[in-house]
Scaffold this motif. Structure first.
Motif, short mmCIF file in Angstrom:
data_model
loop_
_atom_site.label_atom_id
_atom_site.label_comp_id
_atom_site.label_asym_id
_atom_site.label_seq_id
_atom_site.Cartn_x
_atom_site.Cartn_y
_atom_site.Cartn_z
N ASP A 77 3.03 -16.95 -14.61
CA ASP A 77 2.90 -15.85 -15.58
C ASP A 77 2.67 -14.53 -14.83
O ASP A 77 2.04 -14.51 -13.77
N PRO A 78 3.16 -13.42 -15.38
CA PRO A 78 2.89 -12.12 -14.75
C PRO A 78 1.38 -11.88 -14.66
O PRO A 78 0.61 -12.40 -15.48
N GLU A 79 0.96 -11.12 -13.65
CA GLU A 79 -0.46 -10.83 -13.51
C GLU A 79 -0.67 -9.32 -13.43
O GLU A 79 0.18 -8.58 -12.93
N PHE A 80 -1.83 -8.89 -13.91
CA PHE A 80 -2.19 -7.48 -13.84
C PHE A 80 -3.06 -7.24 -12.62
O PHE A 80 -3.85 -8.11 -12.22
N TYR A 81 -2.92 -6.07 -12.04
CA TYR A 81 -3.74 -5.70 -10.88
C TYR A 81 -3.97 -4.20 -10.92
O TYR A 81 -3.30 -3.46 -11.65
N MET A 82 -4.93 -3.75 -10.13
CA MET A 82 -5.23 -2.32 -10.07
C MET A 82 -4.26 -1.65 -9.10
O MET A 82 -4.41 -1.77 -7.88
N GLY A 83 -3.25 -0.99 -9.65
CA GLY A 83 -2.25 -0.33 -8.80
C GLY A 83 -2.85 0.84 -8.04
O GLY A 83 -2.56 1.05 -6.86
N VAL A 84 -3.68 1.59 -8.71
CA VAL A 84 -4.44 2.67 -8.08
C VAL A 84 -5.87 2.58 -8.62
O VAL A 84 -6.07 2.37 -9.82
N TYR A 85 -6.85 2.69 -7.75
CA TYR A 85 -8.25 2.65 -8.19
C TYR A 85 -9.06 3.63 -7.35
O TYR A 85 -8.63 4.10 -6.30
N GLU A 86 -10.26 3.94 -7.85
CA GLU A 86 -11.10 4.94 -7.20
C GLU A 86 -12.43 4.31 -6.79
O GLU A 86 -13.01 3.51 -7.53
N THR A 87 -12.88 4.65 -5.58
CA THR A 87 -14.20 4.20 -5.13
C THR A 87 -15.12 5.41 -5.04
O THR A 87 -14.68 6.54 -4.83
N VAL A 88 -16.40 5.13 -5.17
CA VAL A 88 -17.40 6.19 -5.14
C VAL A 88 -18.54 5.79 -4.20
O VAL A 88 -18.94 4.62 -4.17
N ASP A 89 -19.04 6.73 -3.44
CA ASP A 89 -20.19 6.51 -2.58
C ASP A 89 -21.44 6.87 -3.39
O ASP A 89 -21.61 8.04 -3.76
N PRO A 90 -22.33 5.91 -3.67
CA PRO A 90 -23.50 6.19 -4.51
C PRO A 90 -24.42 7.26 -3.92
O PRO A 90 -25.11 7.96 -4.67
N ASN A 91 -24.43 7.38 -2.59
CA ASN A 91 -25.34 8.33 -1.94
C ASN A 91 -24.81 9.77 -2.01
O ASN A 91 -25.53 10.71 -2.34
N THR A 92 -23.53 9.93 -1.69
CA THR A 92 -22.97 11.29 -1.62
C THR A 92 -22.11 11.64 -2.83
O THR A 92 -21.67 12.77 -2.99
#
Length: 632
Positions: A77-92
């Motif tokens: 079956d086709p699967e979904f994935y995160m083609g583009v995603y964003e990460t964040v640094d909790p400190n800065t």
């Protein structure tokens, strides 16, 4: 030799560069494909991409560019994935965009977290194919492909850690648990450090079942044919997957993924992982099949994929404008090649030149079109009169193996019909298509040996198997078993039946063997026949048979009218024995006779020669019928 640059060793760095330059422009994906397409056009660069067909996966660098020649055995079956995603640094609170394409696991830095609620997140879709090496692929195809492959240079070689065992060792560990215990009791430095491998295997060897450390029972690699070797792969396709279908033969170029997290099945470690691969799967069996250990079933994230017209490494991959010179050069020397091949097959068929003629026509036959349900161009040959209980048919198959790129020999006995799994069927518990012997790639030669067949009782399975063989021959289709219904899969399989009398199975043409000599030692005779042929001549035979299958053919209106008039005259002189089937068969013989001489249109001369061959074949059958007093 192209420079072995980052695009080969570390394709992610190239993708990252293009992604960074073009975000948020959506064209970055197209530019990645174009970049690698251009790179692979440079100076035989395709030969510098390591092949999973030639090199065991544990000798390939993870996340490097690889290629794989394979058949699509199943589609998940086709699967979904995160083609583009964003990460964040909790400190800065610094934010970074990442691409998820060509990855199994979303990655982020040590001080970063994935922001699942980011407005920048793009969810994409990809298709997963379960791919296996081409069933029945001949040894000579593997050897020539391997010899064409450039040796992996030191900059791309990868020294595996000790715990990454070969397929052979995995089997060995399963059979000898004491060895596994010894290895696990070794020093930590031996397990986790890198050691020099004892030998570099040139073929990834795998049985039909492999043992996975996380699975209680052996992992079935689902190869259609027993005893097949090579890796199975989960091939992740991102573009134009609708253009591919089950049983297509592909060559894929993509990024190799063997991430250990992919091997976690029903394990506490999977809890809290960034990418829960099994969350949407219903059963443990489905989890096991759809997420096998990556060390046994690696993943390939496809950058480029092409459907192959053939798998003969001696021919250009595609017959197009660029390959015109190759084709014209070979066609100029076609006549002596045909003569040599006819002589070679005549010796193999114990001096029977008529049977050799028909065997050539059979070997270049192919389904070129379908009219409603009728496959046009199939030419199943029944070679009757074969010695019973002899090694003759085995050696005929050995010779065919040396000539065609893919083949399989099916020994037809009551026991084999009752026990064999010929028809693929759907396993709903595991949500996969379980392969069968008749799940073969186009243009595979299937040799059915009836010489060992004796009287007996077929059970239900046996009846279904014999019916499936009959449908394959008559309609060039196999009805896969989906429990509640059957699904029709068209195919293009060259079937040769060897039998003592007339075959129990249908055929398009029966030729009764008339040996002109009986060698005192059949094995010695056949072996000497193969050793006497120069490798260069054998390669010409291989090119000849593969190339002629790919040529177009036509009949002019003038010749069509002449053939119709000729047939009317034949019917007048012998209305009872000349039928429409005879016309169809003679036209087929004329078609393949013309192609075998390098002619892509029918001439009057070839039509008359086809009639002559058919008259000789029928006369021989009639003569045999009179001798035996019963119908062949």
């Amino acid at each position: 030799m192209p420079c072995v640059a980052d695009w080969l060793n570390n394709p992610f760095s190239i993708v990252q560069g293009i992604f960074a330059q073009n975000v948020p422009n959506s064209d970055w994906e197209k530019k990645v494909t174009e970049y690698f397409k251009e790179k692979l056009k440079e100076n035989n660069a395709t030969n510098w991409v390591p092949s999973l067909n030639d090199v065991p996966v544990h000798y390939l660098k993870p996340n490097s560019l690889v290629k794989f020649r394979c058949m699509v055995q199943d589609m998940f079956d086709p699967e979904f994935y995160m083609g583009v995603y964003e990460t964040v640094d909790p400190n800065t609170n610094a934010r970074v965009l990442h691409f998820g394409k060509y990855r199994d696991v979303a990655e982020c830095g040590p001080q970063q977290e994935i922001d699942l609620n980011s407005s920048q997140t793009i969810t994409s879709e990809r298709q997963t194919f379960y791919c296996v090496p081409v069933p029945g692929e001949s040894v000579w195809v593997k050897e020539i492909s391997f010899n064409l492959q450039a040796r992996v240079s030191p900059s791309t070689s990868y020294t595996p850690s000790r715990h990454k065992r070969s397929y052979e060792e995995d089997e060995d560990m399963d059979l000898h648990p004491s060895k596994q215990k010894e290895q696990h009791m070794g020093s930590g430095s031996e397990i986790h450090g890198c050691v020099e491998p004892k030998r570099l295997e040139t073929e990834a060897s795998a049985g039909h079942h492999l043992t996975s450390p996380n699975c209680s029972s052996p992992l079935d690699l689902n190869f259609p044919l027993p005893g097949e070797k090579g890796p199975a792969c989960l091939v992740k396709v991102y573009e134009s997957w609708d253009s591919f279908k089950v049983n297509d033969v592909l060559e894929v170029y993509g990024i190799l993924s063997v991430d250990p997290v992919l091997s976690i099945v029903n394990n506490d470690e999977r809890e809290g992982s960034a990418l829960d691969l099994m969350e949407c799967m219903d059963t443990a069996e489905e989890q096991r099949v759809h997420s096998p250990p990556a060390s046994l079933v690696p993943r390939i994230h496809v950058i480029l994929a092409q459907k192959l017209q053939h798998i003969n490494p001696l021919l250009p991959a595609c017959l197009n404008e660029e390959s015109k010179t190759f084709v014209s050069n070979f066609m100029s020397e076609l006549s002596p090649v045909r003569a040599e091949l006819l002589g070679f097959l005549t010796h193999a068929l114990l001096g029977d030149s008529l049977a050799a003629e028909y065997l050539i026509l059979h070997l270049i036959s192919t389904v070129y079109a379908r009219r409603d349900v009728l496959p046009l161009g199939k030419f199943t040959l029944n070679l009757s009169g074969c010695p019973r209980n002899s090694i003759f048919t085995e050696h005929i198959y050995r010779i065919i193996q040396q000539l065609v790129p893919a083949s399989h020999r099916l020994q037809m006995t009551i026991e084999s019909m009752n026990r064999s799994r010929l028809i693929p069927h759907k396993d709903y518990a595991a949500n996969r298509l379980v392969s069968g012997v008749l799940q073969l790639a186009s243009n595979t030669s299937l040799v059915i040996d009836e010489t060992q067949l004796e009287q007996g009782q077929l059970d239900t399975t046996g009846v279904h198997n014999v019916t499936a063989l009959g449908n394959l021959i008559t309609w060039q289709k196999v009805d896969y078993d989906f429990s509640y219904h059957q699904m029709e899969f068209p195919c293009n399989i060259n079937v040769l039946i060897t039998s003592e009398g007339r075959s129990l199975l249908p055929s398009d043409c029966q030729v009764h063997l008339q040996p002109q000599l009986i060698p005192p030692n059949m094995e010695e005779y056949m072996n000497s026949l193969l050793t006497a042929v120069l490798p260069s001549v054998l390669n010409k035979f291989r090119i000849y048979l593969s190339l002629l299958r790919l040529l177009d053919y036509s009949i002019s209106e003038e010749v069509t009218k002449a053939v119709e008039e000729d047939f009317v005259e034949m019917r007048k002189s012998d209305p009872e024995s000349v039928t429409a089937d005879d016309l169809h068969r003679t036209l087929l013989v004329a078609r393949f006779l013309s192609l075998s001489a390098g002619q892509t249109t029918l001439s009057r001369e070839r039509w008359l020669r086809a009639k002559q061959l058919e008259a000789l074949r029928k006369a021989r059958l009639q003569q045999q019928k009179c001798v035996n007093g019963n119908e062949l």
